[in-house]
Design a protein around this motif. Sequence first.
Motif, PDB file in Angstrom:
ATOM      1  N   ASP A  28       0.800  -1.233   0.000  1.00  0.00           N
ATOM      2  CA  ASP A  28       0.000   0.000   0.000  1.00  0.00           C
ATOM      3  C   ASP A  28       0.833   1.285   0.000  1.00  0.00           C
ATOM      4  OD1 ASP A  28      -2.473   1.270  -0.140  1.00  0.00           O
ATOM      5  OD2 ASP A  28      -2.586   1.490   2.042  1.00  0.00           O
ATOM      6  N   PHE A  29       1.806   1.350  -0.909  1.00  0.00           N
ATOM      7  CA  PHE A  29       2.529   2.614  -1.076  1.00  0.00           C
ATOM      8  C   PHE A  29       2.581   3.048  -2.539  1.00  0.00           C
ATOM      9  CE2 PHE A  29       5.974  -0.589  -0.988  1.00  0.00           C
ATOM     10  CZ  PHE A  29       6.716  -0.256  -2.119  1.00  0.00           C
ATOM     11  N   ALA A  30       1.630   2.582  -3.338  1.00  0.00           N
ATOM     12  CA  ALA A  30       1.603   2.914  -4.765  1.00  0.00           C
ATOM     13  C   ALA A  30       1.398   4.403  -5.019  1.00  0.00           C
ATOM     14  CB  ALA A  30       0.526   2.101  -5.479  1.00  0.00           C
ATOM     15  N   GLU A  31       0.823   5.111  -4.057  1.00  0.00           N
ATOM     16  CA  GLU A  31       0.596   6.555  -4.233  1.00  0.00           C
ATOM     17  C   GLU A  31       1.866   7.378  -3.982  1.00  0.00           C
ATOM     18  OE1 GLU A  31       0.285   5.704   0.010  1.00  0.00           O
ATOM     19  OE2 GLU A  31      -0.645   4.731  -1.714  1.00  0.00           O
ATOM     20  N   VAL A  32       2.902   6.769  -3.433  1.00  0.00           N
ATOM     21  CA  VAL A  32       4.183   7.443  -3.205  1.00  0.00           C
ATOM     22  C   VAL A  32       5.060   7.154  -4.428  1.00  0.00           C
ATOM     23  CG1 VAL A  32       6.151   7.717  -1.656  1.00  0.00           C
ATOM     24  CG2 VAL A  32       3.907   7.083  -0.711  1.00  0.00           C
ATOM     25  N   GLU A  33       5.043   8.087  -5.389  1.00  0.00           N
ATOM     26  CA  GLU A  33       5.650   7.849  -6.705  1.00  0.00           C
ATOM     27  C   GLU A  33       7.101   7.373  -6.648  1.00  0.00           C
ATOM     28  OE1 GLU A  33       4.311   7.992  -9.969  1.00  0.00           O
ATOM     29  OE2 GLU A  33       2.455   7.931  -8.814  1.00  0.00           O
ATOM     30  N   ALA A  34       7.938   8.051  -5.895  1.00  0.00           N
ATOM     31  CA  ALA A  34       9.357   7.666  -5.846  1.00  0.00           C
ATOM     32  C   ALA A  34       9.514   6.258  -5.268  1.00  0.00           C
ATOM     33  CB  ALA A  34      10.164   8.671  -5.030  1.00  0.00           C
ATOM     34  N   ALA A  35       8.811   5.963  -4.201  1.00  0.00           N
ATOM     35  CA  ALA A  35       8.895   4.640  -3.575  1.00  0.00           C
ATOM     36  C   ALA A  35       8.400   3.561  -4.528  1.00  0.00           C
ATOM     37  CB  ALA A  35       8.079   4.614  -2.281  1.00  0.00           C
ATOM     38  N   LYS A  36       7.323   3.858  -5.219  1.00  0.00           N
ATOM     39  CA  LYS A  36       6.756   2.902  -6.168  1.00  0.00           C
ATOM     40  C   LYS A  36       7.748   2.598  -7.284  1.00  0.00           C
ATOM     41  CE  LYS A  36       3.735   4.342  -9.244  1.00  0.00           C
ATOM     42  NZ  LYS A  36       2.469   4.791  -9.857  1.00  0.00           N
ATOM     43  N   TRP A  37       8.318   3.640  -7.892  1.00  0.00           N
ATOM     44  CA  TRP A  37       9.194   3.427  -9.040  1.00  0.00           C
ATOM     45  C   TRP A  37      10.543   2.823  -8.657  1.00  0.00           C
ATOM     46  CZ3 TRP A  37       7.334   2.480 -13.412  1.00  0.00           C
ATOM     47  CH2 TRP A  37       6.102   3.034 -13.786  1.00  0.00           C
ATOM     48  N   VAL A  38      11.042   3.144  -7.476  1.00  0.00           N
ATOM     49  CA  VAL A  38      12.282   2.501  -7.015  1.00  0.00           C
ATOM     50  C   VAL A  38      12.051   1.001  -6.892  1.00  0.00           C
ATOM     51  CG1 VAL A  38      13.826   2.225  -5.029  1.00  0.00           C
ATOM     52  CG2 VAL A  38      13.310   4.512  -5.894  1.00  0.00           C
ATOM     53  N   ALA A  39      10.939   0.599  -6.304  1.00  0.00           N
ATOM     54  CA  ALA A  39      10.642  -0.825  -6.130  1.00  0.00           C
ATOM     55  C   ALA A  39      10.456  -1.513  -7.484  1.00  0.00           C
ATOM     56  CB  ALA A  39       9.395  -1.008  -5.261  1.00  0.00           C
ATOM     57  N   ILE A  40       9.698  -0.903  -8.375  1.00  0.00           N
ATOM     58  CA  ILE A  40       9.441  -1.508  -9.685  1.00  0.00           C
ATOM     59  C   ILE A  40      10.734  -1.641 -10.480  1.00  0.00           C
ATOM     60  CG2 ILE A  40       8.331  -1.134 -11.926  1.00  0.00           C
ATOM     61  CD1 ILE A  40       5.969   0.131 -10.332  1.00  0.00           C
ATOM     62  N   ILE A  41      11.518  -0.582 -10.534  1.00  0.00           N
ATOM     63  CA  ILE A  41      12.778  -0.621 -11.295  1.00  0.00           C
ATOM     64  C   ILE A  41      13.730  -1.655 -10.685  1.00  0.00           C
ATOM     65  CG2 ILE A  41      14.854   0.712 -11.885  1.00  0.00           C
ATOM     66  CD1 ILE A  41      12.873   3.155 -12.189  1.00  0.00           C
ATOM     67  N   ALA A  42      13.816  -1.693  -9.361  1.00  0.00           N
ATOM     68  CA  ALA A  42      14.677  -2.690  -8.708  1.00  0.00           C
ATOM     69  C   ALA A  42      14.201  -4.105  -9.043  1.00  0.00           C
ATOM     70  CB  ALA A  42      14.692  -2.475  -7.194  1.00  0.00           C
ATOM     71  N   GLY A  43      12.911  -4.319  -9.051  1.00  0.00           N
ATOM     72  CA  GLY A  43      12.372  -5.632  -9.389  1.00  0.00           C
ATOM     73  C   GLY A  43      12.702  -6.045 -10.812  1.00  0.00           C
ATOM     74  N   VAL A  44      12.573  -5.106 -11.740  1.00  0.00           N
ATOM     75  CA  VAL A  44      12.909  -5.394 -13.139  1.00  0.00           C
ATOM     76  C   VAL A  44      14.398  -5.701 -13.272  1.00  0.00           C
ATOM     77  CG1 VAL A  44      13.055  -4.376 -15.450  1.00  0.00           C
ATOM     78  CG2 VAL A  44      10.961  -4.108 -14.101  1.00  0.00           C
ATOM     79  N   VAL A  45      15.237  -4.935 -12.582  1.00  0.00           N
ATOM     80  CA  VAL A  45      16.683  -5.170 -12.621  1.00  0.00           C
ATOM     81  C   VAL A  45      17.011  -6.563 -12.072  1.00  0.00           C
ATOM     82  CG1 VAL A  45      18.911  -4.457 -11.628  1.00  0.00           C
ATOM     83  CG2 VAL A  45      17.354  -2.744 -12.586  1.00  0.00           C
ATOM     84  N   VAL A  46      16.403  -6.937 -10.963  1.00  0.00           N
ATOM     85  CA  VAL A  46      16.643  -8.259 -10.370  1.00  0.00           C
ATOM     86  C   VAL A  46      16.255  -9.359 -11.363  1.00  0.00           C
ATOM     87  CG1 VAL A  46      15.863  -9.876  -8.570  1.00  0.00           C
ATOM     88  CG2 VAL A  46      16.478  -7.527  -7.960  1.00  0.00           C
TER      89      VAL A  46
END
Length: 129
Positions: A28-46
């Motif tokens: 439940d932090f999808a509304e926090v743009e920076a937190a959301k994109w850091v997690a998504i980008i890190a996941g894609v990199v992994v």
Amino acid sequence: MRFIPTRFHGILDYVVGILLIAAPWLFDFAEVEAAKWVAIIAGVVVLLQTIMTDFEVGIIRKIPMQSHLMMDFGLGVILALSPWLFGFNEQVYLPHLIIGVFSILASLTTHRVPSQSYVKAHPSHERVD
């Protein structure tokens, strides 16, 4: 002390990559743009790194396992510090910190070379552990 087999590490990488991509909605932090994109980008990199690593669960097999582990360590540090680096620590920090520390610990405790059976099937490897 390295005790995690590379095969298990790879399976964990696939799970963690998917978890990171889904984390903004799961935690439940999808509304926090920076937190959301850091997690998504890190996941894609992994996921991309795992797909491209030369070990039991890799698909393209171009990245040596030692390089994979160094990248895991670096990504873990960035992920763990990202709430403070990108200024979203007031809204959310635990998922990034926990998964970042997990990545650092996994990088330090995973064997540097795939299993003997994988090495025998792929003779270009040398056993270092």
